[in-house]
Design a protein around this motif. Structure first.
Motif, PDB file in Angstrom:
ATOM      1  N   SER A  77      -9.824  -6.887  -4.386  1.00 43.29           N
ATOM      2  CA  SER A  77      -9.198  -6.267  -3.210  1.00 43.29           C
ATOM      3  C   SER A  77     -10.137  -5.235  -2.587  1.00 43.29           C
ATOM      4  O   SER A  77     -11.116  -4.832  -3.197  1.00 43.29           O
ATOM      5  CB  SER A  77      -7.896  -5.574  -3.607  1.00 43.29           C
ATOM      6  OG  SER A  77      -7.017  -6.513  -4.173  1.00 43.29           O
ATOM      7  N   HIS A  78      -9.777  -4.813  -1.384  1.00 44.47           N
ATOM      8  CA  HIS A  78     -10.544  -3.754  -0.715  1.00 44.47           C
ATOM      9  C   HIS A  78     -10.094  -2.423  -1.317  1.00 44.47           C
ATOM     10  O   HIS A  78      -8.927  -2.262  -1.641  1.00 44.47           O
ATOM     11  CB  HIS A  78     -10.259  -3.762   0.789  1.00 44.47           C
ATOM     12  CG  HIS A  78     -10.455  -5.111   1.401  1.00 44.47           C
ATOM     13  ND1 HIS A  78     -11.630  -5.486   2.014  1.00 44.47           N
ATOM     14  CD2 HIS A  78      -9.639  -6.193   1.456  1.00 44.47           C
ATOM     15  CE1 HIS A  78     -11.522  -6.733   2.436  1.00 44.47           C
ATOM     16  NE2 HIS A  78     -10.326  -7.188   2.108  1.00 44.47           N
ATOM     17  N   GLY A  79     -11.010  -1.467  -1.457  1.00 47.39           N
ATOM     18  CA  GLY A  79     -10.613  -0.196  -2.065  1.00 47.39           C
ATOM     19  C   GLY A  79     -11.287   0.989  -1.426  1.00 47.39           C
ATOM     20  O   GLY A  79     -12.399   0.889  -0.898  1.00 47.39           O
ATOM     21  N   PHE A  80     -10.583   2.122  -1.424  1.00 46.24           N
ATOM     22  CA  PHE A  80     -11.171   3.364  -0.898  1.00 46.24           C
ATOM     23  C   PHE A  80     -10.673   4.516  -1.761  1.00 46.24           C
ATOM     24  O   PHE A  80      -9.490   4.816  -1.804  1.00 46.24           O
ATOM     25  CB  PHE A  80     -10.751   3.583   0.565  1.00 46.24           C
ATOM     26  CG  PHE A  80     -11.614   4.574   1.302  1.00 46.24           C
ATOM     27  CD1 PHE A  80     -12.465   4.163   2.322  1.00 46.24           C
ATOM     28  CD2 PHE A  80     -11.584   5.929   0.981  1.00 46.24           C
ATOM     29  CE1 PHE A  80     -13.278   5.070   3.003  1.00 46.24           C
ATOM     30  CE2 PHE A  80     -12.388   6.847   1.651  1.00 46.24           C
ATOM     31  CZ  PHE A  80     -13.231   6.417   2.658  1.00 46.24           C
ATOM     32  N   ASN A  81     -11.603   5.148  -2.475  1.00 47.62           N
ATOM     33  CA  ASN A  81     -11.291   6.301  -3.319  1.00 47.62           C
ATOM     34  C   ASN A  81     -11.607   7.529  -2.469  1.00 47.62           C
ATOM     35  O   ASN A  81     -12.766   7.834  -2.237  1.00 47.62           O
ATOM     36  CB  ASN A  81     -12.170   6.206  -4.571  1.00 47.62           C
ATOM     37  CG  ASN A  81     -11.818   7.216  -5.637  1.00 47.62           C
ATOM     38  OD1 ASN A  81     -12.617   7.476  -6.503  1.00 47.62           O
ATOM     39  ND2 ASN A  81     -10.642   7.790  -5.601  1.00 47.62           N
ATOM     40  N   SER A  82     -10.557   8.198  -1.976  1.00 50.78           N
ATOM     41  CA  SER A  82     -10.788   9.261  -0.989  1.00 50.78           C
ATOM     42  C   SER A  82     -10.969  10.625  -1.651  1.00 50.78           C
ATOM     43  O   SER A  82     -11.107  10.739  -2.859  1.00 50.78           O
ATOM     44  CB  SER A  82      -9.632   9.304   0.010  1.00 50.78           C
ATOM     45  OG  SER A  82      -8.552  10.006  -0.541  1.00 50.78           O
ATOM     46  N   VAL A  83     -10.916  11.671  -0.833  1.00 50.48           N
ATOM     47  CA  VAL A  83     -11.023  13.050  -1.313  1.00 50.48           C
ATOM     48  C   VAL A  83      -9.666  13.454  -1.925  1.00 50.48           C
ATOM     49  O   VAL A  83      -8.646  12.835  -1.645  1.00 50.48           O
ATOM     50  CB  VAL A  83     -11.411  13.955  -0.110  1.00 50.48           C
ATOM     51  CG1 VAL A  83     -11.658  15.380  -0.540  1.00 50.48           C
ATOM     52  CG2 VAL A  83     -12.641  13.408   0.583  1.00 50.48           C
ATOM     53  N   HIS A  84      -9.642  14.489  -2.736  1.00 47.34           N
ATOM     54  CA  HIS A  84      -8.431  14.960  -3.409  1.00 47.34           C
ATOM     55  C   HIS A  84      -7.297  15.222  -2.403  1.00 47.34           C
ATOM     56  O   HIS A  84      -7.451  16.031  -1.487  1.00 47.34           O
ATOM     57  CB  HIS A  84      -8.794  16.258  -4.142  1.00 47.34           C
ATOM     58  CG  HIS A  84      -7.842  16.640  -5.228  1.00 47.34           C
ATOM     59  ND1 HIS A  84      -6.931  15.780  -5.782  1.00 47.34           N
ATOM     60  CD2 HIS A  84      -7.678  17.825  -5.874  1.00 47.34           C
ATOM     61  CE1 HIS A  84      -6.250  16.409  -6.715  1.00 47.34           C
ATOM     62  NE2 HIS A  84      -6.682  17.652  -6.802  1.00 47.34           N
ATOM     63  N   GLY A  85      -6.180  14.512  -2.566  1.00 47.42           N
ATOM     64  CA  GLY A  85      -5.008  14.730  -1.715  1.00 47.42           C
ATOM     65  C   GLY A  85      -5.065  14.089  -0.343  1.00 47.42           C
ATOM     66  O   GLY A  85      -4.144  14.252   0.455  1.00 47.42           O
ATOM     67  N   GLY A 113       1.454  16.591  -5.080  1.00 45.61           N
ATOM     68  CA  GLY A 113       2.333  17.758  -5.004  1.00 45.61           C
ATOM     69  C   GLY A 113       1.635  19.055  -4.638  1.00 45.61           C
ATOM     70  O   GLY A 113       2.263  19.990  -4.135  1.00 45.61           O
ATOM     71  N   ALA A 114       0.337  19.148  -4.888  1.00 42.79           N
ATOM     72  CA  ALA A 114      -0.396  20.379  -4.587  1.00 42.79           C
ATOM     73  C   ALA A 114      -1.244  20.170  -3.328  1.00 42.79           C
ATOM     74  O   ALA A 114      -0.739  20.224  -2.219  1.00 42.79           O
ATOM     75  CB  ALA A 114      -1.240  20.791  -5.795  1.00 42.79           C
ATOM     76  N   ILE A 115      -2.505  19.829  -3.515  1.00 40.19           N
ATOM     77  CA  ILE A 115      -3.431  19.763  -2.374  1.00 40.19           C
ATOM     78  C   ILE A 115      -3.017  18.746  -1.301  1.00 40.19           C
ATOM     79  O   ILE A 115      -3.282  18.929  -0.127  1.00 40.19           O
ATOM     80  CB  ILE A 115      -4.871  19.510  -2.888  1.00 40.19           C
ATOM     81  CG1 ILE A 115      -5.904  19.838  -1.831  1.00 40.19           C
ATOM     82  CG2 ILE A 115      -5.041  18.096  -3.415  1.00 40.19           C
ATOM     83  CD1 ILE A 115      -7.333  19.920  -2.384  1.00 40.19           C
ATOM     84  N   GLY A 116      -2.300  17.689  -1.716  1.00 42.22           N
ATOM     85  CA  GLY A 116      -1.964  16.627  -0.762  1.00 42.22           C
ATOM     86  C   GLY A 116      -0.541  16.674  -0.235  1.00 42.22           C
ATOM     87  O   GLY A 116      -0.087  15.710   0.390  1.00 42.22           O
ATOM     88  N   ILE A 117       0.173  17.794  -0.430  1.00 37.49           N
ATOM     89  CA  ILE A 117       1.596  17.783  -0.071  1.00 37.49           C
ATOM     90  C   ILE A 117       1.823  17.606   1.432  1.00 37.49           C
ATOM     91  O   ILE A 117       2.768  16.941   1.851  1.00 37.49           O
ATOM     92  CB  ILE A 117       2.335  19.040  -0.622  1.00 37.49           C
ATOM     93  CG1 ILE A 117       3.865  18.870  -0.553  1.00 37.49           C
ATOM     94  CG2 ILE A 117       1.905  20.312   0.082  1.00 37.49           C
ATOM     95  CD1 ILE A 117       4.446  17.943  -1.551  1.00 37.49           C
ATOM     96  N   GLY A 118       0.936  18.151   2.256  1.00 33.36           N
ATOM     97  CA  GLY A 118       1.096  18.003   3.708  1.00 33.36           C
ATOM     98  C   GLY A 118       0.940  16.545   4.120  1.00 33.36           C
ATOM     99  O   GLY A 118       1.705  16.016   4.930  1.00 33.36           O
ATOM    100  N   GLN A 119      -0.026  15.884   3.527  1.00 32.91           N
ATOM    101  CA  GLN A 119      -0.258  14.477   3.845  1.00 32.91           C
ATOM    102  C   GLN A 119       0.913  13.622   3.364  1.00 32.91           C
ATOM    103  O   GLN A 119       1.351  12.696   4.038  1.00 32.91           O
ATOM    104  CB  GLN A 119      -1.548  14.010   3.160  1.00 32.91           C
ATOM    105  CG  GLN A 119      -2.768  14.803   3.597  1.00 32.91           C
ATOM    106  CD  GLN A 119      -3.879  13.922   4.119  1.00 32.91           C
ATOM    107  OE1 GLN A 119      -3.968  12.752   3.778  1.00 32.91           O
ATOM    108  NE2 GLN A 119      -4.726  14.468   4.942  1.00 32.91           N
TER     109      GLN A 119
END
Ligand SMILES: Cc1ncc(C[n+]2csc(CCOP(=O)(O)OP(=O)(O)O)c2C)c(N)n1
Ligand code: SF4
Ligand SMILES: [Mg+2]
Length: 348
Positions: A77-85, A113-119
């Protein structure tokens, strides 16, 4: 002496002729016994059993032990490991560019729950067609086990420190914000998790699945509410989840009143046998009350918590053209020079 040919058994394949091995990824580098590994296994089983072509799947993640998981399944499959959150914004862009693909995002309780909560909040509110899995161990596993925002008030870290902040319930938040498929499971409940994942593959909208996934290295001791022992003792199973995909011609006999039958977008059926007498997974308020009531008892409800199969999703709300944006030619996506000239003339 003549040699007798040993018959080779036919290879077991799914409805699109693919073997289970095709759905695997690289060998895991996570700790032996980590709940995240069991979730990976169920994802492999679900995509195999649903007969999804791995080349039609896009997998996304952020940073954390959990976010390493996409490397261990669906290696075609296609994959993208992004930045934290930041997994949700990458997934949103990719799915808008090609809405014909199936998206699966793996996050952690810290990553979400922490850095990515807005997203997280905006993804749930948009009902983007994405399977969003939180591999929830109540700690930051990758950075040595600090409390995460899903750690329960009063739960104890391995070094004896007590958590003095209340948790975020990601399921309650997702329901409140607009996700149309919200479930909670436990990495150790193979059957339930598989049923939920298969139903998620059939759903067109945000599938938020919070999976309690013990961290054996930093959060599996007495005093933790995300350990294997605690999860086994406090799992309040909402009822059996039985999923019948559109391609299986099975009629399920069930007792009216004790089972909720949900027809999915693609014609698949989801049967939810109730244990809690009057629980209705299509009632938002009932779902939120259930989460509050179980949490107050120190329990956690697992199963299909909320489902709205016909709720409008982000792609439909954006009124996208039928053909994926990524496949449109420049003549269809770029205004011709005459349009720009006219615009510029208007500014003079
Ligand atoms: C911008 C940024 N801040 C902090 C970190 C350090 N960091 C890496 S993973 C992580 C938390 C992981 O926890 P979780 O998402 O729960 O995943 P788990 O390892 O528990 O599966 C943190 C804080 C980072 N990589 N990038
Ligand atoms: S540190 Fe914890 S979360 Fe990370 S791989 Fe090991 S058991 Fe899993
Ligand atoms: Mg974690």
């Amino acid at each position: 002496m003549s040699e007798t040919a040993v018959p080779v058994p036919p290879k077991k394949v799914n409805r699109i002729g693919m073997e289970l091995a095709t759905y695997r990824g690289s060998k895991t580098t996570l700790c032996a016994g980590c709940g995240h590994n069991a979730i990976t296994e169920r994802i492999i089983d679900a995509f195999y059993e649903m007969g999804v072509d791995p080349k039609r799947v896009m997998k996304f993640s952020g940073i954390g032990c959990s976010s390493k998981s996409p490397a261990y399944f669906l290696n075609q499959s296609h994959g993208f490991n992004s930045v934290h959150g930041r997994m949700p914004s990458v997934a949103t862009g990719a799915l808008l560019a090609n809405a014909s693909m199936l998206g699966i995002g793996i996050s952690g309780d810290g990553d979400t729950g922490a850095i990515g909560i807005g997203q997280f909040v905006h993804t749930m509110r948009r009902n983007l067609p994405l399977i969003y899995i939180i591999e929830d161990n109540g700690c930051y596993g990758l950075t040595k086990g600090q409390f995460s925002p899903t750690a329960d008030l009063g739960s104890k870290a391995k070094n004896g420190v007590v958590n003095d902040l209340p948790p975020i319930d990601t399921c309650a938040l997702a329901i409140e914000l607009g996700a149309s498929f919200v479930a909670r499971s436990f990495s150790g409940d193979k059957k339930q998790l598989l049923g939920i994942l298969k139903a998620a593959i059939a759903h067109r909208g945000t599938c938020m699945i919070d999976v309690i996934s013990p961290c054996v290295t930093f959060n599996d001791h007495e005093g933790s509410t995300k350990s294997y022992a605690y999860a086994k003792d406090h799992d309040e199973v909402l009822g059996e989840v039985q999923f019948v995909p559109f391609f299986e011609d099975i009629t399920v006999e069930y007792e009216a009143g004790s089972t909720t039958a949900v027809t999915m977008h693609d014609g698949s059926h989801l049967y939810l046998r109730k244990v809690a007498e009057d629980y209705n997974p299509s009632n938002k308020m009932a779902a939120i009350s259930l989460l509050h009531e179980t949490a107050a008892r120190g329990e956690f409800a697992t199963g299909m918590i909320y489902i709205a199969p016909d709720q409008e999703n982000f792609i439909d709300a954006m009124n996208m053209v039928e053909k994926p944006l990524a496949m449109l030619g420049a003549d269809q996506t770029r205004p011709p020079k005459a349009v720009l000239d006219e615009l510029m003339a208007g500014l003079r």
